[in-house]
Design an enzyme around this catalytic site. Structure first.
Site, PDB file in Angstrom:
ATOM      1  N   HIS A   9      38.386  26.986  48.588  1.00  0.00           N
ATOM      2  CA  HIS A   9      39.661  27.093  47.878  1.00  0.00           C
ATOM      3  C   HIS A   9      40.801  26.948  48.882  1.00  0.00           C
ATOM      4  O   HIS A   9      40.638  27.238  50.073  1.00  0.00           O
ATOM      5  CB  HIS A   9      39.807  28.463  47.210  1.00  0.00           C
ATOM      6  CG  HIS A   9      38.842  28.714  46.102  1.00  0.00           C
ATOM      7  ND1 HIS A   9      39.196  28.690  44.780  1.00  0.00           N
ATOM      8  CD2 HIS A   9      37.507  29.021  46.132  1.00  0.00           C
ATOM      9  CE1 HIS A   9      38.142  28.957  44.030  1.00  0.00           C
ATOM     10  NE2 HIS A   9      37.105  29.161  44.825  1.00  0.00           N
ATOM     11  N   ASN A  49      41.055  32.567  47.366  1.00  0.00           N
ATOM     12  CA  ASN A  49      39.643  32.935  47.391  1.00  0.00           C
ATOM     13  C   ASN A  49      39.118  32.512  48.754  1.00  0.00           C
ATOM     14  O   ASN A  49      39.051  31.319  49.058  1.00  0.00           O
ATOM     15  CB  ASN A  49      38.884  32.216  46.264  1.00  0.00           C
ATOM     16  CG  ASN A  49      37.398  32.533  46.280  1.00  0.00           C
ATOM     17  OD1 ASN A  49      36.785  32.645  47.330  1.00  0.00           O
ATOM     18  ND2 ASN A  49      36.803  32.650  45.105  1.00  0.00           N
ATOM     19  N   TYR A  77      39.298  38.091  40.367  1.00  0.00           N
ATOM     20  CA  TYR A  77      38.265  37.080  40.582  1.00  0.00           C
ATOM     21  C   TYR A  77      37.394  37.051  39.328  1.00  0.00           C
ATOM     22  O   TYR A  77      36.499  37.875  39.159  1.00  0.00           O
ATOM     23  CB  TYR A  77      37.452  37.437  41.829  1.00  0.00           C
ATOM     24  CG  TYR A  77      36.268  36.540  42.094  1.00  0.00           C
ATOM     25  CD1 TYR A  77      36.361  35.165  41.990  1.00  0.00           C
ATOM     26  CD2 TYR A  77      35.047  37.078  42.482  1.00  0.00           C
ATOM     27  CE1 TYR A  77      35.275  34.343  42.235  1.00  0.00           C
ATOM     28  CE2 TYR A  77      33.953  36.278  42.747  1.00  0.00           C
ATOM     29  CZ  TYR A  77      34.070  34.910  42.620  1.00  0.00           C
ATOM     30  OH  TYR A  77      32.982  34.103  42.878  1.00  0.00           O
ATOM     31  N   ASP A  83      41.507  33.671  41.581  1.00  0.00           N
ATOM     32  CA  ASP A  83      40.559  32.650  41.142  1.00  0.00           C
ATOM     33  C   ASP A  83      40.133  33.003  39.717  1.00  0.00           C
ATOM     34  O   ASP A  83      39.286  33.865  39.510  1.00  0.00           O
ATOM     35  CB  ASP A  83      39.361  32.640  42.098  1.00  0.00           C
ATOM     36  CG  ASP A  83      38.300  31.635  41.693  1.00  0.00           C
ATOM     37  OD1 ASP A  83      38.491  30.926  40.679  1.00  0.00           O
ATOM     38  OD2 ASP A  83      37.265  31.565  42.382  1.00  0.00           O
TER      39      ASP A  83
END
Length: 281
Positions: free
Chosen positions: A272, A11, A114, A154
């Site tokens: 991240h 991410n 995501y 993510d």
């Protein structure tokens, strides 16, 4: 791509900002074959310009400009298999992208996703439930499509107490709710078997493998996300919410699981860290 497929997922928290802060140096040194990106927040032209001509880019932007966005960049060309998740009324734009790759004559299916961060008691959490429901429907279809498939990205849920440093303080917060974690109990439960879940709802295991947990063992973390605020990074008060979730056949070919944690706070180019795994194809 050789017989070793190096797959990295991250991410980027806005790829233009990440490149300004040094992401390009990391990528140049990492010998990655396929790179999955989340929270791109940029145009396809931006992506192609930053990554350069040696990368083939597929990109699924969010409906709302400047939000979310997922992409997959590869050294070889991809055949997009599917970008929409769930029913027609559900907007998954910018959050789910599948692509098929020919790796030395073997088909490998890669997903960049995501998942919504969610927020208890708000529409954001309702969207997250819908997304996790849609994932639950899609994972068996993906495994049927190709026994060598991996969902990266993510996922915004810490599955187990080992996955969050301060888990006791987060049991009632999005990202570590028992109901959220129970989806992961089912994702990673033995295929076709009744699964015990942390919220008691049970269900049937889908048989996917949490590659990070399998290769790291029963240890705290290793974490992949740390808040920008306070001393979270310096104290390693993190969350492991970035995953490689693979079909059993692909998980059995995985090695070299690494989270590329920045050497210091000021060297971070995202909140991240990249999750890198080698697969023997």
């Amino acid at each position: 791509m050789g017989s070793r497929l190096r797959l990295a997922s991250v991410n980027v928290n806005g790829i233009r900002a990440a490149f300004r802060k040094g992401m390009g140096d990391w990528l140049a040194d990492r010998d990655v074959d396929i790179l999955t990106l989340q929270e791109v927040r940029a145009s396809t032209d931006d992506l192609e310009g930053l990554l350069g001509p040696e990368w083939n880019v597929v990109h699924h932007a969010a409906t709302a400009k400047g939000r979310a966005g997922v992409a997959i960049a590869s050294r070889g060309a991809a055949t997009i298999h599917r970008v929409d998740l769930g029913d027609e009324g559900f907007d998954s734009a910018g959050r789910w992208l599948e692509a098929d790759y020919d790796v030395d004559g073997t088909l490998v299916t890669v997903v960049s996703t995501y998942v919504h961060s969610g927020e208890v008691g708000t529409p954001k959490q309702e969207e997250k439930w819908r997304f996790l429901d849609a994932m639950s429907e899609r994972l068996p279809q993906l495994a049927a499509h190709n026994e060598l498939a991996v969902v990266t990205g993510d996922l915004n849920v810490g599955h187990r107490e080992l996955d969050i440093k301060n888990w006791k303080g987060n049991v009632k917060r999005a990202g570590f709710l028992p109901r959220e974690r129970s989806y992961f109990d089912r994702f990673f439960g033995d295929a076709g078997q009744e699964v015990e879940t942390v919220d008691g709802t049970g269900g049937t295991g889908l048989g996917w493998v949490d590659v990070g947990r399998r290769l790291s063992g029963e240890v705290e973390g290793p974490y992949s996300w740390w808040s920008w605020r306070g001393q979270a990074f310096d104290n390693d008060t993190g969350w492991r919410i970035d995953y490689h979730a693979a079909t059993p056949a692909l998980a059995d070919r995985a090695s070299g699981y690494t989270i590329d944690r920045a050497p210091s706070y000021d060297k971070r180019w995202s909140d991240h860290a990249p999750v890198v795994v080698d697969y023997d194809i």
